[in-house]
Design an enzyme around this catalytic site. Sequence first.
Site, PDB file in Angstrom:
ATOM      1  N   GLU A  12       0.898  -2.506  -3.680  1.00  0.00           N
ATOM      2  CA  GLU A  12      -0.383  -2.550  -4.216  1.00  0.00           C
ATOM      3  C   GLU A  12      -0.679  -3.115  -5.639  1.00  0.00           C
ATOM      4  O   GLU A  12      -1.540  -3.624  -6.090  1.00  0.00           O
ATOM      5  CB  GLU A  12      -1.069  -1.090  -4.080  1.00  0.00           C
ATOM      6  CG  GLU A  12      -2.557  -0.995  -4.465  1.00  0.00           C
ATOM      7  CD  GLU A  12      -3.118   0.162  -4.470  1.00  0.00           C
ATOM      8  OE1 GLU A  12      -3.215   1.046  -3.460  1.00  0.00           O
ATOM      9  OE2 GLU A  12      -3.560   0.698  -5.610  1.00  0.00           O
ATOM     10  N   SER A  67      -0.687   4.539  -6.642  1.00  0.00           N
ATOM     11  CA  SER A  67      -0.108   4.279  -5.166  1.00  0.00           C
ATOM     12  C   SER A  67       0.536   3.006  -5.472  1.00  0.00           C
ATOM     13  O   SER A  67      -0.011   1.911  -5.841  1.00  0.00           O
ATOM     14  CB  SER A  67      -0.692   4.163  -4.106  1.00  0.00           C
ATOM     15  OG  SER A  67      -1.370   5.343  -3.590  1.00  0.00           O
ATOM     16  N   ARG A  91      -7.671  -2.096   0.509  1.00  0.00           N
ATOM     17  CA  ARG A  91      -7.232  -2.735  -0.681  1.00  0.00           C
ATOM     18  C   ARG A  91      -6.819  -4.301  -1.114  1.00  0.00           C
ATOM     19  O   ARG A  91      -5.845  -4.804  -1.417  1.00  0.00           O
ATOM     20  CB  ARG A  91      -5.635  -1.995  -0.989  1.00  0.00           C
ATOM     21  CG  ARG A  91      -5.406  -0.608  -1.033  1.00  0.00           C
ATOM     22  CD  ARG A  91      -6.110   0.001  -2.336  1.00  0.00           C
ATOM     23  NE  ARG A  91      -5.943   1.345  -2.497  1.00  0.00           N
ATOM     24  CZ  ARG A  91      -6.643   2.509  -1.934  1.00  0.00           C
ATOM     25  NH1 ARG A  91      -7.972   2.080  -1.255  1.00  0.00           N
ATOM     26  NH2 ARG A  91      -6.408   3.638  -1.959  1.00  0.00           N
TER      27      ARG A  91
HETATM   28  P1  FAD Z   1      -6.273  -3.927 -14.133  1.00  0.00           P
HETATM   29  O1  FAD Z   1      -4.922  -3.127 -13.557  1.00  0.00           O
HETATM   30  O2  FAD Z   1      -6.447  -4.297 -15.479  1.00  0.00           O
HETATM   31  O3  FAD Z   1      -6.178  -5.416 -13.173  1.00  0.00           O
HETATM   32  C1  FAD Z   1      -5.859  -5.428 -11.912  1.00  0.00           C
HETATM   33  C2  FAD Z   1      -6.201  -6.759 -11.266  1.00  0.00           C
HETATM   34  O4  FAD Z   1      -7.354  -7.114 -11.453  1.00  0.00           O
HETATM   35  C3  FAD Z   1      -5.426  -7.817 -12.269  1.00  0.00           C
HETATM   36  O5  FAD Z   1      -4.891  -8.845 -11.186  1.00  0.00           O
HETATM   37  C4  FAD Z   1      -6.402  -8.487 -13.009  1.00  0.00           C
HETATM   38  O6  FAD Z   1      -6.139  -9.617 -13.567  1.00  0.00           O
HETATM   39  C5  FAD Z   1      -7.585  -8.288 -12.098  1.00  0.00           C
HETATM   40  N1  FAD Z   1      -8.864  -8.218 -12.902  1.00  0.00           N
HETATM   41  C6  FAD Z   1      -9.352  -6.939 -13.677  1.00  0.00           C
HETATM   42  N2  FAD Z   1     -10.481  -7.019 -13.852  1.00  0.00           N
HETATM   43  C7  FAD Z   1     -10.916  -8.343 -13.604  1.00  0.00           C
HETATM   44  C8  FAD Z   1     -12.006  -9.072 -13.811  1.00  0.00           C
HETATM   45  N3  FAD Z   1     -13.129  -8.657 -14.543  1.00  0.00           N
HETATM   46  N4  FAD Z   1     -12.155 -10.451 -13.321  1.00  0.00           N
HETATM   47  C9  FAD Z   1     -11.083 -10.751 -12.545  1.00  0.00           C
HETATM   48  N5  FAD Z   1      -9.931 -10.314 -12.487  1.00  0.00           N
HETATM   49  C10 FAD Z   1     -10.101  -9.123 -12.743  1.00  0.00           C
HETATM   50  N6  FAD Z   1      -7.041   2.479  -6.801  1.00  0.00           N
HETATM   51  C11 FAD Z   1      -7.721   2.844  -5.622  1.00  0.00           C
HETATM   52  O7  FAD Z   1      -8.016   1.956  -4.782  1.00  0.00           O
HETATM   53  N7  FAD Z   1      -7.771   3.903  -5.239  1.00  0.00           N
HETATM   54  C12 FAD Z   1      -7.374   5.218  -5.960  1.00  0.00           C
HETATM   55  O8  FAD Z   1      -7.458   6.134  -5.606  1.00  0.00           O
HETATM   56  C13 FAD Z   1      -6.577   4.551  -7.123  1.00  0.00           C
HETATM   57  N8  FAD Z   1      -6.104   6.079  -7.793  1.00  0.00           N
HETATM   58  C14 FAD Z   1      -5.197   5.593  -8.932  1.00  0.00           C
HETATM   59  C15 FAD Z   1      -4.671   6.897  -9.722  1.00  0.00           C
HETATM   60  C16 FAD Z   1      -3.992   6.385 -10.788  1.00  0.00           C
HETATM   61  C17 FAD Z   1      -3.609   7.603 -11.395  1.00  0.00           C
HETATM   62  C18 FAD Z   1      -3.827   4.981 -11.201  1.00  0.00           C
HETATM   63  C19 FAD Z   1      -3.035   4.912 -12.511  1.00  0.00           C
HETATM   64  C20 FAD Z   1      -4.459   4.011 -10.632  1.00  0.00           C
HETATM   65  C21 FAD Z   1      -5.070   4.399  -9.295  1.00  0.00           C
HETATM   66  N9  FAD Z   1      -5.624   3.351  -8.660  1.00  0.00           N
HETATM   67  C22 FAD Z   1      -6.463   3.599  -7.542  1.00  0.00           C
HETATM   68  C23 FAD Z   1      -5.316   1.869  -8.940  1.00  0.00           C
HETATM   69  C24 FAD Z   1      -6.339   1.257 -10.128  1.00  0.00           C
HETATM   70  O9  FAD Z   1      -7.060   2.286 -10.602  1.00  0.00           O
HETATM   71  C25 FAD Z   1      -7.406   0.445  -9.392  1.00  0.00           C
HETATM   72  O10 FAD Z   1      -6.809  -0.847  -8.769  1.00  0.00           O
HETATM   73  C26 FAD Z   1      -8.373  -0.272 -10.433  1.00  0.00           C
HETATM   74  O11 FAD Z   1      -9.587  -0.798  -9.754  1.00  0.00           O
HETATM   75  C27 FAD Z   1      -7.704  -1.081 -11.624  1.00  0.00           C
HETATM   76  O12 FAD Z   1      -8.665  -1.296 -12.500  1.00  0.00           O
HETATM   77  P2  FAD Z   1      -8.266  -2.134 -13.943  1.00  0.00           P
HETATM   78  O13 FAD Z   1      -9.545  -2.203 -14.726  1.00  0.00           O
HETATM   79  O14 FAD Z   1      -7.145  -1.159 -14.423  1.00  0.00           O
HETATM   80  O15 FAD Z   1      -7.583  -3.246 -13.325  1.00  0.00           O
HETATM   81  N1  EPU Z   2       2.871  12.707   1.916  1.00  0.00           N
HETATM   82  C1  EPU Z   2       4.318  12.969   2.308  1.00  0.00           C
HETATM   83  N2  EPU Z   2       4.890  13.414   1.279  1.00  0.00           N
HETATM   84  C2  EPU Z   2       4.220  13.555   0.029  1.00  0.00           C
HETATM   85  C3  EPU Z   2       3.008  13.360  -0.145  1.00  0.00           C
HETATM   86  C4  EPU Z   2       2.140  12.781   0.872  1.00  0.00           C
HETATM   87  O1  EPU Z   2       4.613  12.807   3.448  1.00  0.00           O
HETATM   88  O2  EPU Z   2       5.066  14.222  -0.722  1.00  0.00           O
HETATM   89  C5  EPU Z   2       2.219  12.297   3.229  1.00  0.00           C
HETATM   90  C6  EPU Z   2       1.421  13.309   3.841  1.00  0.00           C
HETATM   91  O3  EPU Z   2       1.608  13.221   5.600  1.00  0.00           O
HETATM   92  C7  EPU Z   2      -0.074  13.376   3.478  1.00  0.00           C
HETATM   93  C8  EPU Z   2      -0.052  11.708   3.393  1.00  0.00           C
HETATM   94  O4  EPU Z   2       1.187  11.437   3.060  1.00  0.00           O
HETATM   95  O5  EPU Z   2      -1.046  13.778   4.192  1.00  0.00           O
HETATM   96  C9  EPU Z   2      -1.123  11.006   2.608  1.00  0.00           C
HETATM   97  O6  EPU Z   2      -1.133  11.612   1.324  1.00  0.00           O
HETATM   98  P1  EPU Z   2      -2.377  11.598   0.335  1.00  0.00           P
HETATM   99  O7  EPU Z   2      -3.711  12.347   0.770  1.00  0.00           O
HETATM  100  O8  EPU Z   2      -1.734  12.237  -1.228  1.00  0.00           O
HETATM  101  O9  EPU Z   2      -2.741  10.127   0.093  1.00  0.00           O
HETATM  102  P2  EPU Z   2      -2.060   8.674   0.071  1.00  0.00           P
HETATM  103  O10 EPU Z   2      -1.904   8.073   1.259  1.00  0.00           O
HETATM  104  O11 EPU Z   2      -0.743   8.811  -0.592  1.00  0.00           O
HETATM  105  C10 EPU Z   2      -4.157   7.158  -0.243  1.00  0.00           C
HETATM  106  C11 EPU Z   2      -4.275   6.107  -1.498  1.00  0.00           C
HETATM  107  C12 EPU Z   2      -4.996   6.653  -2.806  1.00  0.00           C
HETATM  108  C13 EPU Z   2      -6.146   7.415  -2.663  1.00  0.00           C
HETATM  109  C14 EPU Z   2      -5.753   8.705  -1.867  1.00  0.00           C
HETATM  110  C15 EPU Z   2      -6.959   9.588  -1.252  1.00  0.00           C
HETATM  111  C16 EPU Z   2      -3.326   4.107  -0.631  1.00  0.00           C
HETATM  112  C17 EPU Z   2      -2.087   3.267  -1.059  1.00  0.00           C
HETATM  113  N3  EPU Z   2      -3.357   5.312  -1.548  1.00  0.00           N
HETATM  114  O12 EPU Z   2      -2.824   8.055  -1.065  1.00  0.00           O
HETATM  115  O13 EPU Z   2      -5.141   5.606  -3.467  1.00  0.00           O
HETATM  116  O14 EPU Z   2      -6.373   8.218  -3.966  1.00  0.00           O
HETATM  117  O15 EPU Z   2      -5.149   8.074  -0.577  1.00  0.00           O
HETATM  118  O16 EPU Z   2      -7.882   8.554  -0.392  1.00  0.00           O
HETATM  119  O17 EPU Z   2      -4.156   3.936   0.225  1.00  0.00           O
HETATM  120  C18 EPU Z   2      -4.199   4.013  -5.104  1.00  0.00           C
HETATM  121  O18 EPU Z   2      -4.411   3.255  -4.509  1.00  0.00           O
HETATM  122  O19 EPU Z   2      -3.626   4.123  -6.230  1.00  0.00           O
HETATM  123  C19 EPU Z   2      -4.604   5.353  -4.799  1.00  0.00           C
HETATM  124  C20 EPU Z   2      -3.946   6.412  -5.602  1.00  0.00           C
END
Ligand code: FAD
Ligand code: EPU
Length: 337
Positions: free
Chosen positions: A333, A238, A164
């Site tokens: 994050e 997250s 991240r």
């Molecule tokens: P924004 O929120 O618009 O911007 C994020 C940052 O990037 C800001 O600082 C912004 O200034 C900068 N930025 C954006 N675009 C540019 C650009 N073109 N040039 C320079 N700077 C820029 N993230 C994960 O890694 N894994 C996940 O599994 C994951 N799951 C998610 C699930 C949900 C339901 C949600 C809501 C979010 C999740 N995220 C996850 C976080 C998010 O989706 C990512 O961080 C994504 O890359 C953000 O993209 P965005 O375009 O919305 O960025």
């Molecule tokens: N867990 C609990 N309680 C809960 C839920 C989860 O204790 O209610 C514990 C369990 O041990 C479970 C562990 O958390 O095994 C991991 O949970 P999960 O698989 O849902 O993944 P996560 O660690 O919560 C991370 C990323 C997600 C990504 C998933 C799948 C980060 C900060 N988050 O979540 O990314 O989608 O793994 O790879 O690394 C994001 O970055 O926004 C994001 C959603």
Amino acid sequence: MNIQENISLQPFNTFGIDKKAKFFVKAKSEEDVKQALDFAKKSNLPIFILGGGSNILLTKDLDALVIKMEITGIKIIGENEDEVFVEVGAGENWHTFVLHCIENDWAGAENLSLIPGTVGASPMQNIGAYGVEIKEIFQSLQAINRDTLEMKVFNAGDCGFGYRDSVFKNDLKNQFVITKVIFSLKKKPVFHMEYGSIKQTLEEMGVKTPSIAFISKAVIQIRQSKLPDPKVIGNAGSFFKNPTVPFDFFETLKKAYPEIPSFPNEQGVKIPAAWLIEKAGWKGKTFDKIGVHKNQPLVLVNYGGGDGHDIKLLSEKIQQSVLQQFGILLHPEVNFL
Ligand code: FAD
Ligand code: EPU
């Protein structure tokens, strides 16, 4: 270029926080970005680059020029026996790009299905899910220097990708606007099915022979069962990163909490922040319009009409209580504004 004034950012952030931008412009080309940067410089305005708003928390109105990235386009720019090199505009929706890869049989992005946001933001925090991070398919990117307006190419080695994390969140923070990202995708797939419940979900789906399309479907199914849909409940995924603690510290923790989930890596032991937050008693807690999600405590939520500043205060209380109970400082994050 149409620069608008006093625009509500509520439709443009997945938390659904209602804060305003003093100035707001949609950039559909590199030229638009340069003009917008020029306008901000001449008007002495701070700049905020907005993608899909899925990783930000708005705590106040922005007395700034918000540049919303809408540069589109997906095109092949080269290939060899094993790989296809695909150039993608920063404003393309990430999941649309992943689906495009799957339709064309380009492998590598399928585990990253359904991550919200834009392609341009994907290198910012080296997005990752289900055992894959974009650094594994990343070739290079093009970005405009916010000060000089010059274009610069960054190869993978220049980006400082980590969990991240990237150079764009550290040494080069607020210095570049990413306009295009080039990915290298594989013609022959290498399946990543070790993480979480992917294998089990494929079995439940009745899949005998895996494919990138099936893996994408399995990942989508898992994600939909775990994470709240921002269209229904405001959230930014997250809220905190999962912490990695030193091995000896982990051994002490395990004595006090024998059931603690753990994932060893080269730096130490990764502990799910969701577990720490749940153990600290926050799971499902609601405070008026905001709260901690009932199934996934790592996700802070806005049930509607919540305030970004209150979400920030809640996140600080969670941080303090986890620190007090476990001696672990959680790092957000989400990007605070
Ligand atoms: P924004 O929120 O618009 O911007 C994020 C940052 O990037 C800001 O600082 C912004 O200034 C900068 N930025 C954006 N675009 C540019 C650009 N073109 N040039 C320079 N700077 C820029 N993230 C994960 O890694 N894994 C996940 O599994 C994951 N799951 C998610 C699930 C949900 C339901 C949600 C809501 C979010 C999740 N995220 C996850 C976080 C998010 O989706 C990512 O961080 C994504 O890359 C953000 O993209 P965005 O375009 O919305 O960025
Ligand atoms: N867990 C609990 N309680 C809960 C839920 C989860 O204790 O209610 C514990 C369990 O041990 C479970 C562990 O958390 O095994 C991991 O949970 P999960 O698989 O849902 O993944 P996560 O660690 O919560 C991370 C990323 C997600 C990504 C998933 C799948 C980060 C900060 N988050 O979540 O990314 O989608 O793994 O790879 O690394 C994001 O970055 O926004 C994001 C959603």
